[in-house]
Design a protein around this motif. Structure first.
Motif, mmCIF file in Angstrom:
data_model
loop_
_atom_site.group_PDB
_atom_site.id
_atom_site.type_symbol
_atom_site.label_atom_id
_atom_site.label_comp_id
_atom_site.label_asym_id
_atom_site.label_seq_id
_atom_site.Cartn_x
_atom_site.Cartn_y
_atom_site.Cartn_z
ATOM 1 N N ASP A 1 2.765 1.447 -10.201
ATOM 2 C CA ASP A 1 3.482 0.274 -11.048
ATOM 3 C C ASP A 1 3.495 -0.861 -9.950
ATOM 4 O OD1 ASP A 1 3.778 1.755 -13.040
ATOM 5 O OD2 ASP A 1 5.874 2.020 -13.013
ATOM 6 N N LEU A 2 3.523 -0.640 -8.606
ATOM 7 C CA LEU A 2 3.728 -1.634 -7.785
ATOM 8 C C LEU A 2 2.467 -1.849 -7.086
ATOM 9 C CD1 LEU A 2 7.073 -0.416 -6.270
ATOM 10 C CD2 LEU A 2 6.481 -2.579 -7.742
ATOM 11 N N VAL A 3 1.449 -1.007 -6.563
ATOM 12 C CA VAL A 3 0.399 -1.132 -5.733
ATOM 13 C C VAL A 3 -0.661 -1.009 -6.541
ATOM 14 C CG1 VAL A 3 -0.852 -0.243 -3.813
ATOM 15 C CG2 VAL A 3 1.531 0.062 -3.877
ATOM 16 N N TYR A 4 -1.057 -0.042 -7.386
ATOM 17 C CA TYR A 4 -2.161 -0.076 -8.220
ATOM 18 C C TYR A 4 -2.341 -1.108 -9.202
ATOM 19 C CZ TYR A 4 -5.617 2.156 -11.235
ATOM 20 O OH TYR A 4 -6.809 2.476 -12.122
ATOM 21 N N GLN A 5 -1.232 -1.457 -9.807
ATOM 22 C CA GLN A 5 -1.299 -2.495 -10.719
ATOM 23 C C GLN A 5 -1.695 -3.727 -10.229
ATOM 24 O OE1 GLN A 5 -1.214 -0.290 -13.519
ATOM 25 N NE2 GLN A 5 -0.773 -2.437 -14.821
ATOM 26 N N GLU A 6 -1.391 -3.944 -9.117
ATOM 27 C CA GLU A 6 -1.671 -5.222 -8.494
ATOM 28 C C GLU A 6 -3.227 -5.335 -8.159
ATOM 29 O OE1 GLU A 6 -0.384 -7.820 -4.436
ATOM 30 O OE2 GLU A 6 1.315 -7.132 -5.633
ATOM 31 N N LEU A 7 -3.491 -4.244 -7.481
ATOM 32 C CA LEU A 7 -4.910 -4.156 -6.748
ATOM 33 C C LEU A 7 -6.015 -3.670 -7.385
ATOM 34 C CD1 LEU A 7 -3.330 -3.282 -3.388
ATOM 35 C CD2 LEU A 7 -4.144 -5.592 -3.998
ATOM 36 N N ARG B 1 -1.945 -7.015 1.142
ATOM 37 C CA ARG B 1 -2.365 -8.462 0.850
ATOM 38 C C ARG B 1 -3.234 -9.019 1.904
ATOM 39 N NH1 ARG B 1 3.359 -8.743 -1.674
ATOM 40 N NH2 ARG B 1 2.992 -7.960 -3.880
ATOM 41 N N ASN C 1 7.572 -2.513 -1.168
ATOM 42 C CA ASN C 1 7.682 -3.949 -1.200
ATOM 43 C C ASN C 1 7.768 -4.635 0.376
ATOM 44 O OD1 ASN C 1 7.291 -4.612 -3.758
ATOM 45 N ND2 ASN C 1 9.210 -3.775 -4.193
ATOM 46 N N LEU D 1 2.703 -3.390 0.398
ATOM 47 C CA LEU D 1 2.091 -4.483 -0.165
ATOM 48 C C LEU D 1 1.638 -5.477 0.902
ATOM 49 C CD1 LEU D 1 3.786 -4.667 -3.621
ATOM 50 C CD2 LEU D 1 1.420 -4.095 -3.140
ATOM 51 N N LYS E 1 -9.114 -5.668 -7.860
ATOM 52 C CA LYS E 1 -9.895 -6.165 -6.525
ATOM 53 C C LYS E 1 -10.640 -4.907 -5.987
ATOM 54 C CE LYS E 1 -7.833 -8.711 -2.858
ATOM 55 N NZ LYS E 1 -6.713 -9.240 -1.999
#
Length: 749
Positions: free
Chosen positions: A141-147, A86, A78, A82, A150
């Motif tokens: 859960d934190l990086v892959y899910q978000e990106l 970003r 975090n 990330l 994209k």
């Protein structure tokens, strides 16, 4: 010191020490100045955890440490990971992600070593996720899910750029796609759902766009070149960065968009489609067509259909060409001998069909890699036009005549032994497509008989060789009579030698005329009419002598003399010079009558020779109206009538010392066809009885089908003919109809 005296480490104090170690690790990963861990640092950290987990309750901090292990990752992701991801986009974001993923894996490796004791006892006992998995799950859960969306878009964008010919960083893509695979932790569904499925959709769209342009602009060969190139590149793409499990799915999409969608349009392109390629012998393009279409479901069917249509059309064109040639010949040369007319176009036709078969068999083997569909197409095409025949002659007859021309003396002077062998091999292959094999056999046997009996055969080895080939193709029954004929001739030569010895030993019996007799076995040879020709006395003597000789050899055999096949050499004493005449036994018998009479009328000749009018007319025509006028005829017309009178033409002369006086050939075709029809009736009878004997009861339809099946190797029985034979067998009490069902037959033993 003993366990009890060990100093208790409390949670905060212990974690503070661990946190320092973790911070050092993060600084190393971020590339900040920091000395590497040495083994002492590592042992201190490992031991701290070990001690905190082995203290007695309530100081066993295993659960708390397990949670803190996870929090360490979450905090780092975090605060550091990330934010750095970003702020970047496209390829830069991908590079950063690869970097961060590599670091993350290093961090997992080190931390799971420090906390190793947890893995061994605490986690194992409680069946919790292992330390390594906890680390990966945090990233997922934190990086892959978000990106991942994209990332997927960026990757697909790069793939399409590469498809358009731009250079891209394949290693980067390989590393990115490895993340999709590894994040699945042993399952492929992340890669498949989050990347592969959208990538395949994009591939379909991409090639669908391309294909719609190419199909309009390109010729079929150019289009196929592009398609093959695209498939090669996609395969290459898998090898370099996609997961190997994507290959089939990817190629399927490309094949579907480029080939399946446009199959008909592509194959039927007017000036460059399949027909044009066959027409112009574009072997490479046809091979490419086979390679491409063999990959798609049912893709080869339209290609093989077009191949079949093409070959059928070419063959049918040959038939029509031969028809035209034959009828033109008949129009142009009414005065030519019948033999020349038939000889040429039809024989050229067979040669052309053989060449056609060579050509397209090579296509099947080379372009279409021996695929059964194309063998079948070739077979079906040839069956169409090989059963058409030309100007009233069936293909069975044409093939037999073709063989005859190759095998008889003077027929194939230009061909080497190898070439003859090769041609015979091809003829036998062609025979496979002819449905009336029995008709071929009969014509062949008739012609073989002529070659053997009139010493017209060029070479014994070739005669035996084609019989071997026919035997392999059609079975032993097919050739047994013909083999018998060839063997008969060898035996006949021995007989002749023995006969000559016999005459030397018994000079008194010598008839004073050179006599050669060929003794044959009745069953093997075609049936010949034996007439009661009244032989001249000189010849009667010959026959008697040979009979006596033959009786010394065997008591149980009866000789039947076939005078119609004999030849004689007789001397004609004309005013200018003596000429040796080579004539048939019939012609000789007629000429010898003029030794004792100057003039003879038609009816006197007929009475003395004891032959039919047909035969007498042919004989007299050959001797008085044709090329050589040995007899003068009154009145001097071109046709023979029963009122005519004949006398010996002593004025006759010719520049040659020997002349052969031809007798116009009798058209044997009708007889051959009648004989074959009769044999077929017997064959159908035998087949029906054979089937019914084993089945006892059978329906009409099945009986007919089994019968066709059994006889198909020799000829295609006509349904009407089978029906007729069944009726006949019922009247002869071999079968009976079922009382309740007229379509059912029973066998009567």
């Amino acid at each position: 010191m003993s366990m009890n005296e060990r100093k208790i480490i409390d949670l905060d104090q212990g974690w503070e020490f661990m946190y320092k170690g973790i911070t050092k690790l993060k600084r190393i990963l971020e590339g900040q100045p920091e000395p590497q861990f040495n083994s002492e640092d590592y042992m201190m950290l490992y031991t701290t955890i070990y001690n905190m987990c082995t203290q007695k309750p309530p100081n066993d901090y295993s659960q708390q440490l397990y949670d803190k292990y996870r929090e360490a990752f979450e905090e780092y992701i975090n605060l550091a990971v990330l934010p750095s991801l970003r702020e970047k986009h496209d390829e830069f974001m991908l590079r950063e992600l690869v970097e961060r993923w590599m670091n993350h894996k290093v961090m997992v490796r080190w931390l799971s070593r420090f906390f190793h004791y947890l893995d061994r006892y605490f986690i194992a006992r409680r069946s919790l996720p292992a330390l390594k998995d906890v680390g990966l799950t945090c990233f997922r859960d934190l990086v892959y899910q978000e990106l991942n969306v994209k990332v997927k878009d960026a990757v697909i964008f790069l793939i399409d750029q590469e498809r358009e010919g731009e250079q891209i960083d394949r290693a980067l893509l390989k590393n990115i796609l490895d993340i999709f695979v590894e994040i699945g932790m042993g399952q492929m569904e992340r890669y498949e759902n989050d990347f592969e499925t959208p990538m395949l959709l994009d591939t379909s769209d991409y090639y669908s766009r391309k294909a719609s342009i190419w199909i309009e602009e390109d010729s079929c060969p150019d289009y196929m070149l592009k398609a093959e190139e695209c498939l090669k590149r996609e395969k290459d793409r898998v090898a370099h960065y996609l997961h190997s499990s994507s290959e089939t799915k990817l190629l399927d999409k490309v094949q579907y968009e480029l080939l399946t969608v446009y199959t008909t349009q592509l194959l039927e392109k007017e000036h460059s489609g399949c027909h044009a390629l066959l027409r112009d012998d574009k072997v490479d393009d046809l091979s490419r067509m086979y390679r491409l279409f063999s990959k798609i479901p049912h893709g080869l069917e339209p290609v093989s259909n077009m191949f079949k249509q093409h070959v059928t059309a070419e063959g049918t064109a040959l038939v029509n060409q031969a028809e035209d040639a034959a009828s033109n010949k008949k129009v142009c040369f009414p005065q030519a001998e019948k033999r020349d007319v038939v000889g040429l176009p039809e024989q050229v036709f067979v040669k052309k069909v053989l060449d056609l078969h060579d050509k397209y068999l090579a296509y099947v083997n080379d372009c279409f890699l021996n695929h059964t569909l194309f063998h079948k197409a070739l077979k079906e095409a040839f069956e169409v036009f090989c059963n058409k025949g030309v100007s009233g002659s069936s293909s069975a007859e044409l093939l037999a005549t073709f063989c005859d021309n190759i095998l008889k003396k003077g027929g194939s002077d230009k061909l080497s032994d190898e070439a003859i062998e090769e041609t015979l091999e091809k003829v036998v292959k062609l025979l496979a497509y002819v449905s009336d094999k029995d008709l071929f056999a009969e014509f062949y046997r008739k012609k073989l008989a002529r070659r053997l009996l009139f010493d017209k055969s060029a070479n014994d080895d070739h005669e035996r060789s084609i019989l071997t080939k026919l035997k392999q193709q059609c079975g032993g029954q097919f050739t047994s009579k013909m083999e018998g004929m060839v063997t008969d001739l060898t035996l006949a030569r021995e007989h002749q030698t023995n006969f000559e010895e016999y005459l030397t030993i018994n000079p008194a019996t010598n008839p004073g005329i050179d006599l050669t007799v060929t003794v044959l076995t009745t069953g093997f040879w075609p049936s010949y009419k034996s007439f009661d020709l009244n032989l001249p006395a000189e010849m009667v003597k010959c026959v008697e002598v040979f009979k006596e000789f033959y009786q010394t050899k065997t008591k149980h055999r009866k000789l039947t003399w076939i005078y119609s096949l004999g030849t004689c050499n007789i001397n004609g004493k004309f005013d200018q010079k003596t000429i040796e005449l080579i004539v048939t036994t019939y012609q000789a018998s007629l000429l010898l009558l003029f030794n004792s009479s100057d003039r003879l009328s038609y009816s006197e000749i007929k009475e003395q020779l004891n032959l039919t009018d047909d035969d007498i007319i042919r004989l007299l025509h050959s001797l008085s109206c044709a090329k050589y006028k040995i007899l003068n005829k009154v009145p001097n017309t071109k046709t023979i009538s029963q009122k005519d009178v004949f006398e010996f033409n002593s004025k006759f002369t010719d520049k040659m010392r020997r002349i052969k006086i031809p007798l116009p050939p009798v058209d044997e075709k009708k007889k051959v066809i009648e004989d074959v029809d009769k044999d077929r009736r017997y064959a159908i009878d035998a087949s029906i009885v054979r089937i019914m004997k084993s089945r006892k009861v059978l329906g009409h339809q099945q009986l007919v089908m089994e019968c066709v099946d059994q006889l198909g190797r020799m000829f295609k029985p006509d349904f009407k003919a089978i029906k007729k034979r069944i009726e006949d067998l019922i009247t002869r009490d071999y079968l009976e109809r079922d009382k309740d069902n007229p379509n059912l037959y029973k066998y009567l033993a």
